[in-house]
Design a protein around this motif. Sequence first.
Motif, PDB file in Angstrom:
ATOM      1  N   GLU A   1       7.988  -6.883  -4.538  1.00 32.90           N
ATOM      2  CA  GLU A   1       6.580  -6.779  -4.917  1.00 32.90           C
ATOM      3  C   GLU A   1       5.695  -6.232  -3.803  1.00 32.90           C
ATOM      4  N   GLY A   2       6.292  -5.877  -2.653  1.00 27.99           N
ATOM      5  CA  GLY A   2       5.480  -5.444  -1.514  1.00 27.99           C
ATOM      6  C   GLY A   2       4.946  -6.656  -0.764  1.00 27.99           C
ATOM      7  N   TYR A   3       4.621  -6.456   0.526  1.00 26.08           N
ATOM      8  CA  TYR A   3       4.118  -7.549   1.350  1.00 26.08           C
ATOM      9  C   TYR A   3       3.047  -6.974   2.269  1.00 26.08           C
ATOM     10  N   PRO A   4       1.759  -7.282   2.144  1.00 29.82           N
ATOM     11  CA  PRO A   4       1.243  -8.191   1.124  1.00 29.82           C
ATOM     12  C   PRO A   4       1.406  -7.612  -0.287  1.00 29.82           C
ATOM     13  N   ASN A   5       1.641  -8.514  -1.213  1.00 30.32           N
ATOM     14  CA  ASN A   5       1.607  -8.151  -2.622  1.00 30.32           C
ATOM     15  C   ASN A   5       0.128  -7.956  -2.957  1.00 30.32           C
ATOM     16  N   ALA A   6      -0.222  -6.760  -3.403  1.00 38.61           N
ATOM     17  CA  ALA A   6      -1.638  -6.423  -3.620  1.00 38.61           C
ATOM     18  C   ALA A   6      -2.339  -7.414  -4.543  1.00 38.61           C
ATOM     19  N   PHE A   7      -1.571  -8.079  -5.384  1.00 35.65           N
ATOM     20  CA  PHE A   7      -2.173  -8.957  -6.392  1.00 35.65           C
ATOM     21  C   PHE A   7      -2.184 -10.423  -5.970  1.00 35.65           C
ATOM     22  N   CYS A   8      -1.736 -10.699  -4.737  1.00 37.54           N
ATOM     23  CA  CYS A   8      -1.475 -12.093  -4.374  1.00 37.54           C
ATOM     24  C   CYS A   8      -2.474 -12.630  -3.329  1.00 37.54           C
TER      25      CYS A   8
END
Length: 284
Positions: free
Chosen positions: A12-19
Amino acid sequence: MQILFLGTSASEGYPNAFCPCENCEAARAAGGPSLRKRCSVLINGDLLIDLGPDLMAAAQQHGVSLADIHYCLQTHEHEDHLDPAHFGSRSQFCGVYGTPTLHYYASQGALDKAAKLLGRQMPPGGLLDPTVGEQLNLCAHVVEPRQQFTAGPYAVLSVPATHAPELTAMLYVISHGERTLFYCTDTGDLSEEAWQMLLAHGRPFDVVIMDHTFGLKKRSGGHMNSEQFVEHIERMRATGMLKVDAQIYATHIGHHSNPPHAELVEFAASAGYQVAHDGLVVQV
Ligand SMILES: [Zn+2]
Ligand SMILES: [Zn+2]
Ligand SMILES: [Zn+2]
């Protein structure tokens, strides 16, 4: 052998853009190596591992050209490792001329998924059809686990991963001259069969890049946490699979289970390994 990390995050990527979690907030604040795109590495400027969704952004960010890639090894077809739109981007359709034919090594399942996602009429052979190959400047090769093959100057062994049993996921041992890399994500605990294959292969590793998705949290079946990571490195060392000065890197870092980079580096150092970050260049 030169290895450039183009991406080091979990799916989801880190940072997860949605988190809004603590780790993602801290990574946003820290910036730099705490910002991770989806996994991909470039070897010697001409061999790519995984045609991941963040490739375009990563190449721009790190000032890298992918015009000279001759070979691509696909680990598996999960979305965080395969975005076949890149095939179009490097074709004449998008105004790209004079680049080498890309030899693309993937499982039949990954080739089928790529053909489907490209969303256009495909002949029965899909990406293996020579007319498609010509349009996309691509030569696709079906790879199965347990295969030894060459990709130009690289000798490659495909090893079965312990990951998503509904599809074929592979890990790769890649040798170039005297140097050998074991690219070992996505996977949980290696099967005994995989261990025996690695032992029989007999070329000790200069670099191991391994799954660290669940980091400081619980053990996992289809990925690894730090405990599993250390157990694997210890077994590799005990069985002579590592050169004395082998470099060991964690990748596929999940935001849900790993602190931002500086803190993770400190933790990993105490356990005897390093943490990859986007843009890191390793020369062996
Ligand atoms: Zn993944
Ligand atoms: Zn988060
Ligand atoms: Zn996966």
